[in-house]
Design an enzyme around this catalytic site. Structure first.
Site, PDB file in Angstrom:
ATOM      1  N   GLY A 197       0.827  -1.208   0.000  1.00  0.00           N
ATOM      2  CA  GLY A 197       0.000   0.000   0.000  1.00  0.00           C
ATOM      3  C   GLY A 197       0.855   1.250   0.000  1.00  0.00           C
ATOM      4  N   SER A 198       0.303   2.303   0.547  1.00  0.00           N
ATOM      5  CA  SER A 198       0.984   3.599   0.545  1.00  0.00           C
ATOM      6  C   SER A 198       2.060   3.653   1.621  1.00  0.00           C
ATOM      7  CB  SER A 198      -0.029   4.712   0.787  1.00  0.00           C
ATOM      8  OG  SER A 198      -0.558   4.619   2.103  1.00  0.00           O
ATOM      9  N   GLY A 225       2.335   2.196   5.523  1.00  0.00           N
ATOM     10  CA  GLY A 225       3.495   1.517   6.060  1.00  0.00           C
ATOM     11  C   GLY A 225       4.019   2.143   7.338  1.00  0.00           C
ATOM     12  N   GLU A 268       5.669  -3.381   1.157  1.00  0.00           N
ATOM     13  CA  GLU A 268       5.836  -2.939  -0.222  1.00  0.00           C
ATOM     14  C   GLU A 268       5.013  -1.666  -0.377  1.00  0.00           C
ATOM     15  OE1 GLU A 268       7.933  -4.103  -2.191  1.00  0.00           O
ATOM     16  OE2 GLU A 268       8.304  -6.194  -1.637  1.00  0.00           O
ATOM     17  N   CYS A 285       2.789   0.504  -8.514  1.00  0.00           N
ATOM     18  CA  CYS A 285       3.852   1.045  -7.661  1.00  0.00           C
ATOM     19  C   CYS A 285       5.128   1.243  -8.460  1.00  0.00           C
ATOM     20  CB  CYS A 285       4.095   0.150  -6.451  1.00  0.00           C
ATOM     21  SG  CYS A 285       4.437  -1.565  -6.870  1.00  0.00           S
TER      22      CYS A 285
END
Length: 509
Positions: free
Chosen positions: A240-241, A245, A262, A296
């Site tokens: 995700g963003s 994280g 990630e 991403c």
């Protein structure tokens, strides 16, 4: 562009497709509505689970772990092999659901399912190669070695843009490593998730594996948070963003769990004066506009030598004008919709800010198909030319927005590539061997993925996937990424009949 499907047409297609994959569609009901970015309308209604269900799912997975870890790894690989067969059988069905719920064009959706099949192939081979080392001991009559053992229950939190592949990267590897998986997918792609899980559930039954070795839990952020905080989750893999994280990493660490993150990417291509511009243009356009900029690994910056930046910008702008935008399931479409209004608004805001900083919009921008699909958000992929890397350029905008920047010397290009908080993917287009080698060296790109003469997206499963800095530092998929899913033990075996101590220590009683 083909006519955008109506709500009844698209909903019926989604439900029929999910049913073919083994989803009990007739049991789906509730107040939680899922929509398609293709038309912005309802696809299905479901009932999300709440955080309380996580404890039950993790408990069942823990019971399954106690049995699954005893199964020889090659037999665990047999389960993944059967799963690959079912994924192949339902490749078109799963791709259809990916297109409907994530908005991907058909070839990219099929490519995502192929990634699932490929990672299964990799994992099956891996099931016979979970190698440890034997090291020489300094003590006579001793053997020093390391062994790898199943870790425990793996929690997976995945994002909408790869609703199937990223889960499979984790799941195929975790299963052969002896770990059960509890999956919390994106709220935007529930039918895809249920269909993927249905194929694995069938493989589990066919192979006689513990039923709870793989589970999916549909729910909102509270479900994801419960997975993050659960002490029964040995490894939490979250995609995700960067903002997500920052919240997840410390919470998992606080309970001494492992996390595999990630996160965001702000990926650049350096285009040197010696570059093959035909090659560069093709690579840049796919990496920047593919998946409507919602990868991403999407290329968000081009750093071009002053000798080629004008020509390159003109050629990119011309290519952008030819990009077919529309229904991602229609033949010939290359750019589908953004996931929703927030994504479009973020792109529009970034374009405004970049042009306010002195940038020039040289291609694209703006929304299309408002009349035909007022609830969907199709954007023209945009290019903004700037003379410097401003604050907005250093931020990730999850949309098809590409910035073009000039440079004079290669050291400056590397500095610009690295001068962002994210560190996922990067590439250089050059015919100069020295430039290529410098870019991939320790003095070059600081990203986890460093390419030469290809774009920033389109990674293969054979290599470890992940990045540095605010990208999170995790590695998934190929190479030795499997080690994240296992625990290492260092073993010393004494067969000498004596008890010599290491380092010559004398402790004679």
């Amino acid at each position: 562009m083909s006519t955008i499907p109506s709500q009844p047409e698209l909903s019926a297609l989604a439900l029929d497709t999910a049913r073919r994959c083994g989803v009990d569609v007739d049991s789906l009901s509730g107040d939680d509505v899922t929509t398609s970015p293709i038309n912005g309308r309802q696809v299905a209604s479901l009932s999300w689970r709440d955080a309380a269900c996580v404890d039950e799912a993790v408990g069942r997975a823990g019971e399954a772990f106690r049995a699954w870890r005893k199964v020889p790894a090659p037999q665990r690989g047999a389960l993944v092999k059967r799963w690959a067969e079912l994924l192949t059988e339902h490749k078109d069905d799963l791709a259809t659901l990916v297109s409907i719920e994530a908005g991907k064009i058909t070839s990219e959706a099929r490519g995502e399912v192929q990634e699932m099949i490929d990672i299964c192939d990799f994992a099956v081979g891996l099931s016979r190669q979970l190698y440890g080392r034997t090291m020489p001991s300094e003590r006579p009559g001793h053997r020093l070695m390391e062994t790898w053992h199943p870790l425990g229950v793996v929690g997976v939190v995945s994002a909408f843009n790869f609703p199937a592949a990223v889960w499979s990267w984790n799941t195929a590897i975790a299963l052969v490593c002896g770990d059960p998986v509890v999956w919390k997918p994106s709220e935007l792609t529930p039918l895809t998730s249920l269909a993927c899980q249905a194929t694995l559930t069938r493989a589990i039954a066919d192979q006689g594996a513990p039923e709870a070795v793989a589970q999916v839990v549909l729910g909102g952020p509270d479900v994801g948070q419960a997975l993050v905080d659960h002490h029964g989750i040995a490894l939490l893999s979250a995609t995700g963003s960067t903002r997500m994280g920052r919240a997840v990493g410390p919470r998992v660490a606080e309970r001494f769990g492992r996390s595999l993150l990630e996160l965001g990417g702000n990926n650049a291509a350096v285009v040197t004066g010696s570059a093959d511009l035909d090659l560069a243009v093709r690579g840049i356009v796919f990496a920047a506009a593919g998946t409507a900029g919602q990868r991403c690994t999407t290329m968000r910056r081009v750093i071009a030598h002053t000798s080629v930046v004008d020509e390159l910008t003109d050629r990119l702008a011309a290519a952008y004008e030819r990009l077919p935008i529309g229904n991602p399931m229609a033949e010939g479409t290359l750019v589908g919709p953004l996931v929703g209004k927030a994504a479009y608004d973020a792109m529009a805001t970034a374009v405004t800010e970049a042009t306010g900083d002195g940038g020039k919009l040289v291609a694209g921008g703006g929304r299309v198909f408002e009349d035909e699909a007022p609830d969907a958000y199709y954007a023209r992929p945009a290019i903004v030319r700037l003379d410097r890397q401003t604050e907005v350029v250093a931020r990730e905008t999850f949309a098809p927005l590409l910035y073009v920047l000039p440079y004079d010397d290669f050291a400056t290009a590397i500095e610009l590539n690295n001068a962002v908080p994210q560190g996922l993917s990067s590439s250089v287009f050059t015919q100069d061997v020295g430039e290529a080698e410098l870019f991939v060296s320790a003095e070059g790109s600081d990203c986890g993925i460093v390419n030469v003469n290809i774009g920033t997206s389109g990674a293969e499963i054979g290599g470890a996937f992940g990045g540095e800095k605010e990208t999170g530092g995790g590695r998934e998929s190929g190479s030795d990424a499997w080690r994240a899913y296992m625990r290492r033990a260092t073993n010393t075996v004494n067969f000498s009949g004596e008890l010599p101590l290491a380092q010559g220590v004398d402790f004679t009683v």
